[in-house]
Scaffold this motif. Structure first.
Motif, PDB file in Angstrom:
ATOM      1  N   PHE A  93       8.694  -6.745  -0.719  1.00 14.49           N
ATOM      2  CA  PHE A  93       7.936  -6.245  -1.863  1.00 14.49           C
ATOM      3  C   PHE A  93       6.824  -7.206  -2.259  1.00 14.49           C
ATOM      4  O   PHE A  93       5.759  -6.779  -2.712  1.00 14.49           O
ATOM      5  CB  PHE A  93       8.865  -5.941  -3.022  1.00 14.49           C
ATOM      6  N   LYS A 120       2.965  -6.129  -2.247  1.00 14.13           N
ATOM      7  CA  LYS A 120       2.139  -6.343  -3.429  1.00 14.13           C
ATOM      8  C   LYS A 120       0.875  -7.107  -3.082  1.00 14.13           C
ATOM      9  O   LYS A 120      -0.203  -6.863  -3.657  1.00 14.13           O
ATOM     10  CB  LYS A 120       2.957  -7.132  -4.462  1.00 14.13           C
ATOM     11  N   LEU A 167      11.556   5.359   0.499  1.00 18.23           N
ATOM     12  CA  LEU A 167      10.756   4.134   0.521  1.00 18.23           C
ATOM     13  C   LEU A 167       9.642   4.246   1.555  1.00 18.23           C
ATOM     14  O   LEU A 167       8.515   3.797   1.322  1.00 18.23           O
ATOM     15  CB  LEU A 167      11.634   2.925   0.829  1.00 18.23           C
ATOM     16  N   PHE A 177       5.644   3.872   0.743  1.00 24.49           N
ATOM     17  CA  PHE A 177       4.747   2.905   1.376  1.00 24.49           C
ATOM     18  C   PHE A 177       3.606   3.572   2.144  1.00 24.49           C
ATOM     19  O   PHE A 177       2.531   3.001   2.276  1.00 24.49           O
ATOM     20  CB  PHE A 177       5.529   1.998   2.331  1.00 24.49           C
TER      21      PHE A 177
END
Length: 208
Positions: A200, A204, A94, A98
């Protein structure tokens, strides 16, 4: 205490203390996006045994010390190791997702693996108290909310993003091994998912 837990804590302590006094060792094994994308994928694993300072190391290992026995008792040693290492890898993946375009990004810490164990433990025993006062699920939520702050502040190289990957790993494995938790502890299952969803949404919206 289970010998496997003792071994994991000892390895973290030995590797971290080696790195505290050896800067080249620290740089060689830390999570560094540029190096990973250049082919040094081993850093996604080795960085989880490095820590920024003794306080960072002690905090992670004390958290592991208190929460791991619940997971070991319920899932056994193999199940515990699965939670620990899957969460470790999930945290690194993750983090890379990112920060894949930030070639200078660096991070270290066992936090991804530890948070995975923490979340699995909370799902197993949501009413367990921290310091005889704070329910485990509240501690888990506060931990991840602090991680969001750390990701935004970017004032250290602690792997805050890995906390979420680890949480997802521990959360998923615990639910897959004990799907009845969804019915028995529905509220806790939903509450623990909230900070993950917030992360998240913020990502976004470009807020991280």
């Amino acid at each position: 205490m289970d010998l496997v837990l003792v071994a994991i804590i000892a390895i973290n302590a030995i590797v971290s203390y080696k790195a505290f006094g050896d800067y080249s060792f620290f740089r060689k094994y830390e999570f560094h996006v540029g190096s990973i994308r250049a082919g040094e994928q081993y850093r996604m694993f080795t960085s989880a045994f490095l820590h920024a300072n003794p306080t960072h190391l002690i905090f992670n290992m004390v958290t592991l010390f208190f929460f791991a026995p619940v997971v070991i008792f319920k899932f056994g040693v193999v199940g515990f190791l699965m939670v620990y290492f899957v969460s470790l890898v999930a945290g690194s993946l993750l983090t890379l997702y990112f920060h894949k375009n930030d070639y200078s990004y660096r991070a270290i810490g066992a936090s991804g693996a530890v948070v995975g164990v923490l979340f699995a433990s909370i799902l197993i025993d949501p009413d367990r108290k921290i310091n005889f006062f704070i329910p485990g699920y509240i501690f888990g939520i506060l931990y991840l909310l602090f991680s969001i702050y750390g990701m935004k502040a970017k004032n250290d190289n602690i792997g805050h993003t890995a906390h979420f990957g680890g949480a997802i790993g521990g959360y998923a494995i615990a639910l897959s091994r004990m799907p009845n938790m969804i019915y028995d502890n529905t509220l806790v299952v939903i509450i623990l998912a909230v900070p993950i969803v917030i992360l998240f949404i913020m990502a976004k919206m470009g807020k991280l």
